[in-house]
Enzyme design. Structure first.
Site, short mmCIF file in Angstrom:
data_model
loop_
_atom_site.label_atom_id
_atom_site.label_comp_id
_atom_site.label_asym_id
_atom_site.label_seq_id
_atom_site.Cartn_x
_atom_site.Cartn_y
_atom_site.Cartn_z
N HIS A 71 10.05 2.86 -7.16
CA HIS A 71 8.93 2.03 -7.51
C HIS A 71 7.73 2.08 -6.80
O HIS A 71 6.50 2.03 -7.22
CB HIS A 71 9.35 0.52 -7.63
N ASP A 72 7.86 2.39 -5.47
CA ASP A 72 6.75 2.82 -4.79
C ASP A 72 5.79 4.31 -5.28
O ASP A 72 4.72 4.26 -5.56
CB ASP A 72 6.86 3.08 -3.12
N VAL A 75 4.07 4.56 -8.80
CA VAL A 75 2.63 3.78 -8.89
C VAL A 75 1.78 4.12 -8.10
O VAL A 75 2.15 3.75 -6.63
CB VAL A 75 3.08 2.25 -8.89
N GLY A 77 1.54 6.94 -6.49
CA GLY A 77 2.31 7.89 -5.51
C GLY A 77 2.80 7.03 -4.33
O GLY A 77 2.76 5.98 -4.08
#
Ligand code: HEM
Ligand SMILES: *[C@@H]1O[C@H](CO)[C@@H](O)[C@H](O)[C@H]1NC(C)=O
Ligand SMILES: *[C@@H]1O[C@H](CO)[C@@H](O)[C@H](O)[C@H]1NC(C)=O
Ligand SMILES: *[C@@H]1O[C@H](CO)[C@@H](O)[C@H](O)[C@H]1NC(C)=O
Ligand SMILES: *[C@@H]1O[C@H](CO)[C@@H](O)[C@H](O)[C@H]1NC(C)=O
Length: 347
Positions: A71-72, A75, A77
């Site tokens: 999830h990091d 979004v 990068g």
């Protein structure tokens, strides 16, 4: 002033060489071993030890870290933007998005950062790199060494974190296969890599609200005993949006009735392997986005391939995580080394 053609050619050649060399060391082009010699301690060793301690205390933190990393990176990068807490100035960072329901493991990242800052390497290690190392270590522990890889590092932490970006960038659990393929293609991933990465759903847990649509899906799309006697029952048991294990393997055998043979109690919610693909071929996965992968020939053949060969999946999953780790911030973005992973430095 007269410039000889020879001198001009030299200048052009030098600029061409510089153009090749500079991006390799610039932020956004991480390299393996970036922190070697930059600290009085082993950065990756401290991450490894802290992840190990966190998993020993609560093995489910491993799945949390793997998802946090995905999830990091999807979004803006891999820039630690998912770690940012709400502030008065920015009340809706990524983690407040509905797409990030259930996100956890932030405490593990905080513990690693605190150790590095106080002990041996202040103002040096980005939160984005800490998360990338921690997800690798969690994957290695949960797969008993099957999934392992060198993590390129040297990322910077971003200063932008917006719930809207998260909602626009992350896939939804009700997506159909065309939507999933398009979302992953937008980040440079093939349909095969979509299948490979989705295998992460062999670990972890989900809120009932994340698969509510599946409780009324036709029996051609989900095993009806699983739907009615397991999921609907667990989700109807009361409480505010309860959670269930992602993998039927990890569910309580006593509650599975005719499906009890799929439970493997010893694995305890934390074994990262190719069982997701076997479950999927048996219509025993949670999300519509999982089931969709057997509904199209383009992805079904890969589901079969990985159901048949767990070693192949370990290797390909590791390679896909390395590729994921290389997603970088949008061109022209500002980066920094945060002092604390939950806030940018100007607060
Ligand atoms: C293909 C599109 C994907 C969709 C639609 C999706 C959706 C979801 C949803 C809805 C949950 C449950 C959240 C909750 O209710 O608490 C979840 C959990 C999880 N996902 Fe995904 N996911 C996808 C791909 C991935 C990928 C690529 C990874 C990692 C490589 C991943 C790793 C995980 C893990 C480990 C969990 C469990 C987290 C925990 O136990 O805290 N997912 N996913
Ligand atoms: C990670 O840490 C564990 C114990 O804390 C140690 O046994 C292991 O060798 C370490 N692995 C790596 C790759 O650093
Ligand atoms: C490493 O140790 C040396 C000598 O004790 C000290 O001068 C230096 O500041 C330390 N560096 C870091 C990053 O802690
Ligand atoms: C997959 O291919 C078979 C045979 O080529 C075809 O009959 C079937 O409709 C296809 N299924 C899907 C979901 O595309
Ligand atoms: C599974 O994949 C591995 C890695 O590519 C390969 O070495 C092995 O031969 C495959 N096993 C089978 C049974 O195909």
């Amino acid at each position: 002033m007269k410039v000889s053609a020879f001198a001009l050619a030299l200048v052009v050649a030098f600029q061409a060489a510089a153009a090749v060399v500079v991006p390799a060391t610039a932020p956004g082009a991480p390299t393996v071993g970036y922190y070697n010699g930059k600290c009085n301690c082993s950065v990756e060793g401290i991450v490894n030890d802290t992840v190990k301690a966190a998993l020993d205390a609560d093995i489910t933190k491993g799945a949390a870290l793997v998802r946090l990393f995905f999830h990091d990176c999807f979004v803006r990068g891999c820039d630690g933007s998912v770690l940012i807490d709400p502030t008065y100035a920015n009340p809706n960072p990524e983690k407040t998005s509905g797409a990030n329901i259930g996100l956890r493991g932030f405490d593990v990242i905080d513990a690693i950062k605190a150790k590095l800052e106080s002990a041996c390497c202040p103002n040096t290690v980005s939160c984005a790199d800490i998360l990338a190392f921690a997800a690798r270590d969690a994957s290695r522990y949960l797969s008993k060494g099957g999934v392992d890889y060198a993590v390129p590092s040297g990322r910077l932490d971003g200063v932008v974190s917006s719930a809207t970006d998260a909602a626009n960038s992350l896939p939804g659990s009700t997506f159909n296969v065309a939507e999933l393929i398009a979302k992953f293609a937008g980040k440079g991933f093939t349909p095969e890599e979509l299948v490979i990465l989705s295998g992460a759903h062999s670990i972890g847990e989900a809120h009932c609200s994340s698969f509510h649509d599946r409780l009324s899906a036709p029996s051609s799309q989900i095993n009806p005993d699983f739907r009615d006697s397991v999921l609907a029952k667990d989700c109807g048991a009361g409480g505010d949006d309860p959670t269930v294990e992602n993998n039927i393997r990890d569910m309580n055998a006593a509650s599975l009735g005719s499906l009890a043979r799929y439970a493997v109690p010893a694995r305890g919610g934390a074994y990262l392997d190719n069982s997701y693909y076997v479950n999927n071929l048996n219509n025993l996965v949670l999300f519509r986005s999982d089931w969709e992968l057997v509904g199209s020939n383009a992805t079904l053949r890969h589901v079969r391939e990985y159901a048949d060969n767990g070693t192949l999946w370990n290797l390909d999953f590791a390679a896909a995580l390395v590729k994921l780790s290389k997603l970088s911030m949008p061109p022209g973005s500002t980066g920094e080394i945060r002092k604390t992973c939950r806030a940018t430095n100007n607060y």
